[in-house]
Design a protein around this motif. Structure first.
Motif, mmCIF file in Angstrom:
data_model
loop_
_atom_site.group_PDB
_atom_site.id
_atom_site.type_symbol
_atom_site.label_atom_id
_atom_site.label_comp_id
_atom_site.label_asym_id
_atom_site.label_seq_id
_atom_site.Cartn_x
_atom_site.Cartn_y
_atom_site.Cartn_z
ATOM 1 N N PHE A 1 0.841 -1.197 0.000
ATOM 2 C CA PHE A 1 0.000 0.000 0.000
ATOM 3 C C PHE A 1 0.876 1.247 0.000
ATOM 4 O O PHE A 1 0.634 2.192 -0.755
ATOM 5 C CB PHE A 1 -0.924 -0.005 1.229
ATOM 6 C CG PHE A 1 -1.934 1.102 1.229
ATOM 7 C CD1 PHE A 1 -3.180 0.917 0.662
ATOM 8 C CD2 PHE A 1 -1.642 2.338 1.791
ATOM 9 C CE1 PHE A 1 -4.128 1.931 0.652
ATOM 10 C CE2 PHE A 1 -2.566 3.360 1.788
ATOM 11 C CZ PHE A 1 -3.814 3.159 1.212
ATOM 12 N N ASN A 2 1.894 1.250 0.842
ATOM 13 C CA ASN A 2 2.802 2.395 0.936
ATOM 14 C C ASN A 2 3.524 2.626 -0.392
ATOM 15 O O ASN A 2 3.671 3.769 -0.833
ATOM 16 C CB ASN A 2 3.805 2.176 2.075
ATOM 17 C CG ASN A 2 4.523 3.449 2.466
ATOM 18 O OD1 ASN A 2 4.551 4.408 1.720
ATOM 19 N ND2 ASN A 2 5.109 3.446 3.641
ATOM 20 N N HIS B 1 0.727 4.013 -2.917
ATOM 21 C CA HIS B 1 0.092 5.290 -2.603
ATOM 22 C C HIS B 1 1.031 6.327 -1.985
ATOM 23 O O HIS B 1 0.647 7.480 -1.816
ATOM 24 C CB HIS B 1 -1.092 5.065 -1.670
ATOM 25 C CG HIS B 1 -2.147 4.202 -2.271
ATOM 26 N ND1 HIS B 1 -2.983 4.634 -3.268
ATOM 27 C CD2 HIS B 1 -2.491 2.911 -2.033
ATOM 28 C CE1 HIS B 1 -3.796 3.663 -3.613
ATOM 29 N NE2 HIS B 1 -3.524 2.606 -2.889
ATOM 30 N N TRP C 1 -3.533 7.247 5.226
ATOM 31 C CA TRP C 1 -4.642 7.280 4.269
ATOM 32 C C TRP C 1 -5.968 7.460 5.018
ATOM 33 O O TRP C 1 -6.807 8.267 4.628
ATOM 34 C CB TRP C 1 -4.660 5.995 3.451
ATOM 35 C CG TRP C 1 -5.751 5.931 2.439
ATOM 36 C CD1 TRP C 1 -7.044 5.535 2.645
ATOM 37 C CD2 TRP C 1 -5.680 6.285 1.062
ATOM 38 N NE1 TRP C 1 -7.764 5.613 1.487
ATOM 39 C CE2 TRP C 1 -6.946 6.062 0.498
ATOM 40 C CE3 TRP C 1 -4.646 6.763 0.253
ATOM 41 C CZ2 TRP C 1 -7.219 6.302 -0.846
ATOM 42 C CZ3 TRP C 1 -4.926 6.982 -1.088
ATOM 43 C CH2 TRP C 1 -6.205 6.762 -1.612
#
Length: 144
Positions: free
Chosen positions: A25-26, A29, A36
Motif C-alpha cells: 500500500f505504501n 500510494h 490514508w
C-alpha cells in the motif's frame, strides 16, 4: 519462494516489492494505511461525506461529456463519438463515467475507441449495468 525473498507484483509499469499489504500500500500510494485513513477523515470532516460517497455523487450527477470536461479539461470529437457509441450499446451515463475513469487510470495513453467500446460490450455481457456494479467490478479488477 522463501520468506526471505521479497515477492514482487507488477502494478501498471511499476513493480511492487512489498511483502505485506501495508508495505505494498505504501509503495503504491506513497503513504501508510493509517495516514490514508487520517486523510479520509479530514476529507469527510471538510465535505461531510466519504471519498466513496463523493465519487458516487460526481459520477451520478454528470453526463459523460461533462464528466470528461471536468476531469480532462476538455473533450475531442472522438471522445464525443465514443460516448455516443457507449450510450448506443445501452450503458447508462454513470456506468460510462466509471468505465472512462477506469480506462483513464489503467491506460495512460488515452482512450482507444475500439478497446473502450469492446470493454463496454464486455461489461454488458457481465451484466454491469449499474454504477454500484461498475465500481465493484473496477475494484475487483484493480485487486487482481
Amino acid at each position: 519462494m522463501t520468506k526471505d525473498k521479497k515477492q514482487s507484483k507488477k502494478r501498471g509499469s511499476k513493480v511492487i516489492y512489498g511483502t505485506t499489504p501495508e508495505e505494498r500500500f505504501n509503495e503504491v500510494h506513497g503513504m501508510t494505511i493509517v495516514e490514508w485513513q487520517a486523510k479520509e477523515e479530514m476529507f469527510k470532516a471538510k465535505t461531510g461525506m466519504s471519498s466513496d460517497e463523493w465519487y458516487r455523487q460526481q459520477v451520478n450527477s454528470s453526463t459523460p461529456i461533462d464528466y470528461l470536461i471536468k476531469s480532462n479539461g476538455g473533450v475531442s470529437q472522438d471522445d464525443i463519438e465514443l460516448v455516443r457509441d457507449l450510450q448506443e450499446l445501452g450503458l447508462n451515463d454513470s456506468v460510462i463515467n466509471v468505465l472512462l475513469d477506469y480506462v483513464k487510470i489503467v491506460n495512460r495513453i488515452g482512450f482507444i475507441h475500439p478497446l473502450v467500446r469492446e470493454m463496454g460490450e464486455c461489461w454488458l455481457k457481465k451484466n454491469i449495468v449499474t454504477m454500484e456494479s461498475a465500481i465493484a467490478f473496477v475494484r475487483e479488477e484493480w485487486d487482481k
